[in-house]
Design a protein around this motif. Structure first.
Motif, mmCIF file in Angstrom:
data_model
loop_
_atom_site.group_PDB
_atom_site.id
_atom_site.type_symbol
_atom_site.label_atom_id
_atom_site.label_comp_id
_atom_site.label_asym_id
_atom_site.label_seq_id
_atom_site.Cartn_x
_atom_site.Cartn_y
_atom_site.Cartn_z
ATOM 1 N N TYR A 4 0.818 -1.209 0.000
ATOM 2 C CA TYR A 4 0.000 0.000 0.000
ATOM 3 C C TYR A 4 0.853 1.260 0.000
ATOM 4 O O TYR A 4 0.394 2.328 -0.414
ATOM 5 C CB TYR A 4 -0.962 -0.018 1.185
ATOM 6 N N ARG A 32 -6.996 -4.729 3.969
ATOM 7 C CA ARG A 32 -6.991 -3.984 2.707
ATOM 8 C C ARG A 32 -8.196 -3.044 2.594
ATOM 9 O O ARG A 32 -9.329 -3.428 2.889
ATOM 10 C CB ARG A 32 -6.958 -4.931 1.514
ATOM 11 N N ASN A 52 -8.819 -3.468 -3.457
ATOM 12 C CA ASN A 52 -8.382 -4.759 -3.985
ATOM 13 C C ASN A 52 -7.319 -4.633 -5.071
ATOM 14 O O ASN A 52 -6.758 -5.642 -5.511
ATOM 15 C CB ASN A 52 -9.573 -5.529 -4.560
ATOM 16 N N SER A 92 -3.950 -6.368 -4.805
ATOM 17 C CA SER A 92 -4.102 -7.834 -4.800
ATOM 18 C C SER A 92 -4.200 -8.368 -6.216
ATOM 19 O O SER A 92 -3.589 -9.400 -6.564
ATOM 20 C CB SER A 92 -5.355 -8.224 -4.006
ATOM 21 N N MET A 125 -13.242 -5.861 1.883
ATOM 22 C CA MET A 125 -12.332 -4.772 2.226
ATOM 23 C C MET A 125 -12.739 -4.188 3.576
ATOM 24 O O MET A 125 -13.869 -4.369 4.021
ATOM 25 C CB MET A 125 -12.393 -3.658 1.165
#
Length: 601
Positions: free
Chosen positions: A259, A287, A290, A293, A318
């Motif tokens: 992140y 998270r 997404n 990911s 999330m």
């Protein structure tokens, strides 16, 4: 047009049109001051928090040592407010030392804190009416006698400053208008809002609940609500797989470094939960998005131009940190599941892929009977670029690409500066809620930034590495907000294909006709129809009324004639008449209803 005089927080007096927003805001400020004065008069020692005029109402927060103000007391308080308003007390601006102001509210920690926070150079500005004061933070009327058409609406709990770690205060809401007919129209609209409120309907139909004791903003889906959600999820997955998406599952936890690389930590940190220290130097983060990911899915293999567009989708859970005061049913939650998708494309594929995504969204809207929507192209704020990814060429290029794609499709849209994501421009699809408000339902976002930050590439036809473009898209947003939206649009009467219980069978006599009802239920369930049989020993009239109250699409009553003839007596939700038909005719009817998504056409 008649005018009224209002006073600004600096003491300046202005005349504004009586029908203007400014005058109505100033009227609400007076109403809040009047309510505060009445509370101080009727409840000695009461502690008072914020007294605020909002866009369509006003409120006053309070706290008492004994029982809080109850809804039963609102009518009496309202009469007192109107009586005080008739005295036509003048309102004036005063500046006092913060020490004197705090001394005057000794014992009221909330008022003291507000006064100290709003002091400047050791002084605080107040609107004064008799012995009552309110912070001078917005324009206010000069006199109180215009507060005639006022209504105290409700009481609710509200954390001090919206933080769950602070004390819970009592919030009293009210509204006020210059004209009686405007008040009546507003109250009528509020009643409609209550009838459509997904929180109220969710409780009535037992769809979901949120219990702050076990986690504010964390909804529990009951069996009926779960059925609605699961039906939507299956529909979405099938629709996306049919459109070329590959569905995946990815963890809800990710290393914080991802992140930081994506920029979410810099631009979105206040909406993220604190990282979890695993004790070995690794920091894991729940998270909030997404995107990183799905980037990992893309990076797991060497990609060729032949794989593009590569479409990845997920119903991805999330977590976002929301203050307690902002949480609301399913609309504002701390845990949500996003109907998320990311497409990785070459530059020359952007326009076609954008059109394909938009067509998918519009097809889904048709199936849910969503017809009232508009398109908004959201750009970065050209005068405030520091909060966006720093690449002017990328922004100019991507914004022009979105505009060109919309123009090529011949769709009407409007442009909005300052509404873009920090990493790129987007198309927002604005839908109308049940009460006529605009809400962003779906988005398509171009992203040149993340492929660069994560060093994504594919092998082109020339054998060289090329940078893909990432397209973020959400078709129906989060499951939570979408179910809330549909609940209010349908007013809880879900179309047959979505309804948690599609058929309710009521035997006239359970002893005589219960077996036939069970046989029907087995056959209907084999046809994938959600069917229940009401075997309770209640009167039949009561069962039928409750079936209507629960908004079951089809209620079947079976008695002697139905058992003898192999028929069913059908009553559709919202209709009074019952129609007798064969079992097969009913099956054909309801299966067609489901297959066509209950559309009139």
């Amino acid at each position: 047009m008649p005018q009224v005089a209002i006073m600004l927080p600096n003491g300046t007096v202005e005349k504004v049109d009586r029908e203007s927003k400014e005058s109505l805001d100033a009227l609400r400020q007076v109403a809040a001051l009047l309510l505060k004065a009445v509370l101080q008069d009727q409840f000695k020692g009461i502690r008072l928090g914020e007294a605020v005029a909002e866009e369509d109402q006003f409120f006053v927060d309070s706290d008492k040592d004994n029982q809080q103000v109850s809804a039963d007391e609102l009518e009496g308080l309202e009469r007192a407010v109107k009586k005080l308003a008739k005295e036509n007390l003048k309102i004036e601006l005063v500046k006092v030392s913060v020490d004197d102001a705090v001394k005057a509210v000794e014992g009221d920690q909330f008022s003291s804190e507000l006064l100290k926070e709003n002091a400047e150079d050791g002084q605080v500005s107040l609107y004064k009416m008799g012995d009552a004061t309110i912070l001078a933070q917005a324009p206010i009327m000069l006199y109180a006698n215009l507060v005639k058409n006022v209504k105290l609406l409700s009481v609710a709990g509200a954390y001090w400053k919206g933080m769950s770690s602070n004390p819970m205060l009592q919030r009293i809401y009210g509204t006020v208008f210059f004209k009686k007919e405007d008040l009546e129209a507003d109250l009528k609209a509020r009643q409609e809002a209550r009838e459509r409120d997904h929180r109220v309907i969710g409780n009535q139909l037992d769809l979901f609940f949120v219990d702050p004791k076990v986690g504010a903003g964390l909804p529990y889906w009951m069996p009926k609500g779960s059925t609605i959600r699961r039906t939507i999820e299956r529909y979405v997955i099938d629709k996306e797989v049919g459109d070329g998406y590959e569905h995946v599952y990815t963890p809800v936890l990710m290393n914080l470094d991802a992140y930081k690389t994506s920029g979410h930590w810099d631009h979105y940190r206040e909406d993220m939960f604190p990282p979890m220290d695993m004790g070995d130097g690794e920091l894991l983060e729940l998270r909030p998005m997404n995107c990183p990911s799905h980037i990992q899915i893309y990076k797991h293999h060497i990609r060729s131009y032949r794989e593009l567009p590569l479409r990845i989708a997920e119903l991805g859970m999330m977590h976002r940190y929301e203050k307690s005061g902002a949480l609301s049913g399913l609309q504002r939650v701390r845990e949500m599941t996003l109907n998320d998708g990311h497409t990785f494309v070459a530059l020359d594929q952007i326009q076609d892929e954008f059109a394909k995504i938009l067509k998918l969204i519009m097809d889904v809207y048709k199936d849910f009977n969503i017809n009232d929507y508009t398109f908004r192209l959201s750009y970065r704020d050209s005068k405030n670029t520091e909060k966006y990814f720093a690449n002017d060429e990328m922004w100019e290029r991507s914004q022009s690409m979105l505009k060109a794609a919309m123009d090529s499709m011949g769709l009407d849209y409007y442009e909005a500066e300052g509404e873009a994501a920090f990493y790129g421009p987007k198309l927002d699809i604005q839908t109308k809620t049940a009460l006529g408000n605009d809400e962003t339902m779906s988005t398509i976002q171009l992203d040149f930034m993340l492929p660069e930050k994560f060093d994504l590439h594919y092998v082109g036809e020339d054998g060289k590495q090329h940078r893909p473009v990432m397209i973020h898209r959400g078709v129906v947003g989060t499951m939570e907000r979408f179910v809330a939206y549909l609940t209010e649009i349908y007013k809880g009467a879900f179309p047959t294909w979505l309804a948690p219980n599609q058929v309710n069978i009521i035997p006239v006599s359970d002893e005589k006709h219960g077996d036939y009802a069970d046989d029907l239920a087995r056959e209907f369930r084999a046809a994938q129809l959600r069917t229940v049989v009401d075997h309770r020993s209640e009167k039949m009239g009561y069962k039928i009324r409750e079936s209507q109250t629960q908004k079951v699409p089809y209620t079947l009553v079976v008695g002697e004639d139905e058992v003898a003839n192999g028929t069913v007596s059908v009553r559709k939700y919202g209709e009074k008449d019952q129609v007798s038909m064969s079992k097969q005719d009913f099956l054909d009817l309801i299966l067609h209803d489901v297959a066509t998504y209950s559309r009139e056409d």
